[in-house]
Design an enzyme around this catalytic site. Structure first.
Site, PDB file in Angstrom:
ATOM      1  N   LYS A  24       0.741  -1.295   0.414  1.00 52.79           N
ATOM      2  CA  LYS A  24       0.036   0.439   0.461  1.00 52.79           C
ATOM      3  C   LYS A  24       0.722   1.182  -0.167  1.00 52.79           C
ATOM      4  O   LYS A  24       2.072   1.324   0.921  1.00 52.79           O
ATOM      5  CB  LYS A  24      -0.794   0.324   1.648  1.00 52.79           C
ATOM      6  CG  LYS A  24      -1.873   0.863   1.060  1.00 52.79           C
ATOM      7  CD  LYS A  24      -3.346  -0.171   0.745  1.00 52.79           C
ATOM      8  CE  LYS A  24      -4.623   0.442   0.172  1.00 52.79           C
ATOM      9  NZ  LYS A  24      -5.776   0.369  -0.027  1.00 52.79           N
ATOM     10  N   GLY A  63     -26.881   0.385   2.048  1.00 52.03           N
ATOM     11  CA  GLY A  63     -25.820   1.668   0.935  1.00 52.03           C
ATOM     12  C   GLY A  63     -25.521   0.761  -0.265  1.00 52.03           C
ATOM     13  O   GLY A  63     -25.610   0.038  -0.721  1.00 52.03           O
ATOM     14  N   GLY A  70     -25.054   2.391  -3.192  1.00 55.66           N
ATOM     15  CA  GLY A  70     -24.139   3.209  -3.774  1.00 55.66           C
ATOM     16  C   GLY A  70     -23.606   2.185  -5.094  1.00 55.66           C
ATOM     17  O   GLY A  70     -24.186   1.172  -5.855  1.00 55.66           O
ATOM     18  N   ASN A  71     -22.054   1.983  -5.442  1.00 54.52           N
ATOM     19  CA  ASN A  71     -21.483   1.723  -6.779  1.00 54.52           C
ATOM     20  C   ASN A  71     -21.964   0.043  -6.703  1.00 54.52           C
ATOM     21  O   ASN A  71     -22.541  -0.881  -7.114  1.00 54.52           O
ATOM     22  CB  ASN A  71     -20.820   1.848  -6.807  1.00 54.52           C
ATOM     23  CG  ASN A  71     -20.301   2.894  -7.455  1.00 54.52           C
ATOM     24  OD1 ASN A  71     -20.874   3.613  -8.482  1.00 54.52           O
ATOM     25  ND2 ASN A  71     -18.966   3.727  -6.893  1.00 54.52           N
ATOM     26  N   VAL A  72     -21.338  -1.024  -5.787  1.00 51.92           N
ATOM     27  CA  VAL A  72     -21.461  -1.850  -5.175  1.00 51.92           C
ATOM     28  C   VAL A  72     -23.010  -2.747  -4.386  1.00 51.92           C
ATOM     29  O   VAL A  72     -23.674  -3.100  -5.188  1.00 51.92           O
ATOM     30  CB  VAL A  72     -20.807  -2.562  -3.839  1.00 51.92           C
ATOM     31  CG1 VAL A  72     -20.811  -4.127  -3.644  1.00 51.92           C
ATOM     32  CG2 VAL A  72     -18.829  -2.307  -4.531  1.00 51.92           C
TER      33      VAL A  72
END
Ligand code: NAD
Length: 356
Positions: free
Chosen positions: A80, A179, A181-183
């Site tokens: 990361k 949620g 959203g995208n997912v």
């Protein structure tokens, strides 16, 4: 704490501090473990309160990537990077300078998008190094990972249904999604297509309106998500939502969703779920589709192949839950063990010498 003690605590291989004053770049690249392959993980840009916070974050997140890749069966290690600074001050030159540092690692670290970094930033890194993923689909990149992530979550849910009810069939099962959203939106689509009954919770009325219009289903307010008499709760919004306040409200036998860091405390809350006989699909196992998607990019991207690979999350989730039952531990701990056993087994392999 002394920096080397901190590295030892997390068992890192290498941490690189990068500085280019001409463009205001201060970055840290952490290579946690490369036993299984190059360390892949996104670059996050944040105005950290202190450099110690940035170090802690990059060490913690890079180790998480090692586990995620290992459980997903990928030939990848964990890494990361963080860029310390206000994201509104980013520039082409800053990301090109960062790309040059990534390049010095010769492929030991491969970067990608993360919080506050974009496809354009990856494009600027790419001008300096090939060790970057997550560019635009039009340029051979893997594009938006959400449909692949949600496909993996869908198969993880099927695995949980099989372990819980003896059949992975989604038809007629009730799934509540927090949620959309995208997912969450893509997950709702796959579940709807497979015949599930759906309900949703979201803080955005607009998103709720869109999903109900597309797939039908009920809207849940406030804590009704946690109290739902559903087969599956699918958290796809924010982290920390499974905690001592919410656990007593739970009635569903399965928690399986795409959000990161769902358990407020991995050990404490994982044990509380196990005591209530709730099958929890560890977040980093079930949401690995995003990583699988960028991994496919390294091999010449094809969305079909990425989707096929994400569907293997079915087997992985089943294995993790069954192992937890056999070993009398939580699913979160069982996932960590699957990762550690795979890394240790590959790490022990003999190197054989061949004449050139
Ligand atoms: P997103 O921002 O597109 O969607 C999040 C949704 O959650 C939004 O509709 C938002 O209104 C809603 N929301 C926010 N706070 C909420 C709350 N308190 N209660 C109910 N709803 C709330 O994000 P996304 O890309 O869909 O990602 C969702 C989660 O999945 C995140 O935790 C993310 O880290 C994780 N994840 C995403 C991917 C990916 O491919 N996008 C991959 C792995 C993990």
């Amino acid at each position: 704490m002394n920096l080397f003690e901190q590295l030892a605590g997390y068992d890192h291989e290498q941490v690189v501090f990068c500085r280019d004053e001409s463009v205001g770049l201060k970055a840290i690249i952490a290579v946690h473990n490369t036993s299984l392959g190059p360390a892949l993980g996104g670059t996050r840009m944040l105005d950290y309160p202190s450099e110690a916070d940035a170090v802690r974050d990059v060490l913690r997140l890079s180790r998480g990537m090692t586990y995620k890749a290992a459980v997903a069966g990928l030939d990848l290690g964990g890494g990361k990077a963080v860029i310390i600074g206000d994201p509104s001050l980013k520039s082409e030159a800053m990301f090109r300078a960062f790309g040059r540092f990534v390049d010095t690692l010769g492929g030991r670290y491969i970067t990608a998008e993360d919080m506050n970094t974009t496809v354009e930033d990856m494009g600027n890194i790419r001008r300096e190094t090939r060790w970057v993923t997550g560019s635009e689909a039009a340029h051979g990149g893997s594009g938006d990972p959400s449909p692949v992530t949600a496909w993996g979550v869908f198969h993880g849910i099927r695995a949980c249904l099989e372990v819980t009810y003896g059949s992975p069939d989604v038809a007629g099962r009730t799934v509540v999604i927090q949620g959309v959203g995208n997912v969450g939106w893509w997950l709702a689509k796959y579940l709807h297509d497979a015949g599930a009954k759906l309900a949703y919770a979201d803080v955005s009325a607009k998103r709720l309106g869109k999903v109900v219009e597309a797939f039908g289903g009920q809207v849940l307010e406030g804590d009704d998500f946690y109290k739902a008499e559903a087969d599956v709760l699918a958290p796809c919004a924010i982290g920390g939502i499974i905690n001592p306040r919410t656990i007593p409200m739970l009635r569903a036998p399965i928690i399986a969703g795409g959000a990161n860091n769902q358990l407020d405390d991995e050990r404490r809350d994982g044990e509380a779920l196990a005591q209530r006989n709730i099958n929890y699909a560890p977040d980093y196992v079930i949401n690995a589709g995003g990583l699988i998607n960028v991994y496919s990019e390294l091999k010449g991207y094809g969305r079909d192949k990425a989707m096929q690979d994400a569907a293997n999350i079915f087997d992985t989730v089943k294995r993790v839950i069954n192992k937890a039952k056999v070993e009398g531990t939580t699913t979160a701990m069982s996932a960590n063990r699957v990762a550690e056993e795979r890394i240790a087994a590959v790490h022990r392999l003999k190197r054989v010498w061949l004449p050139s």
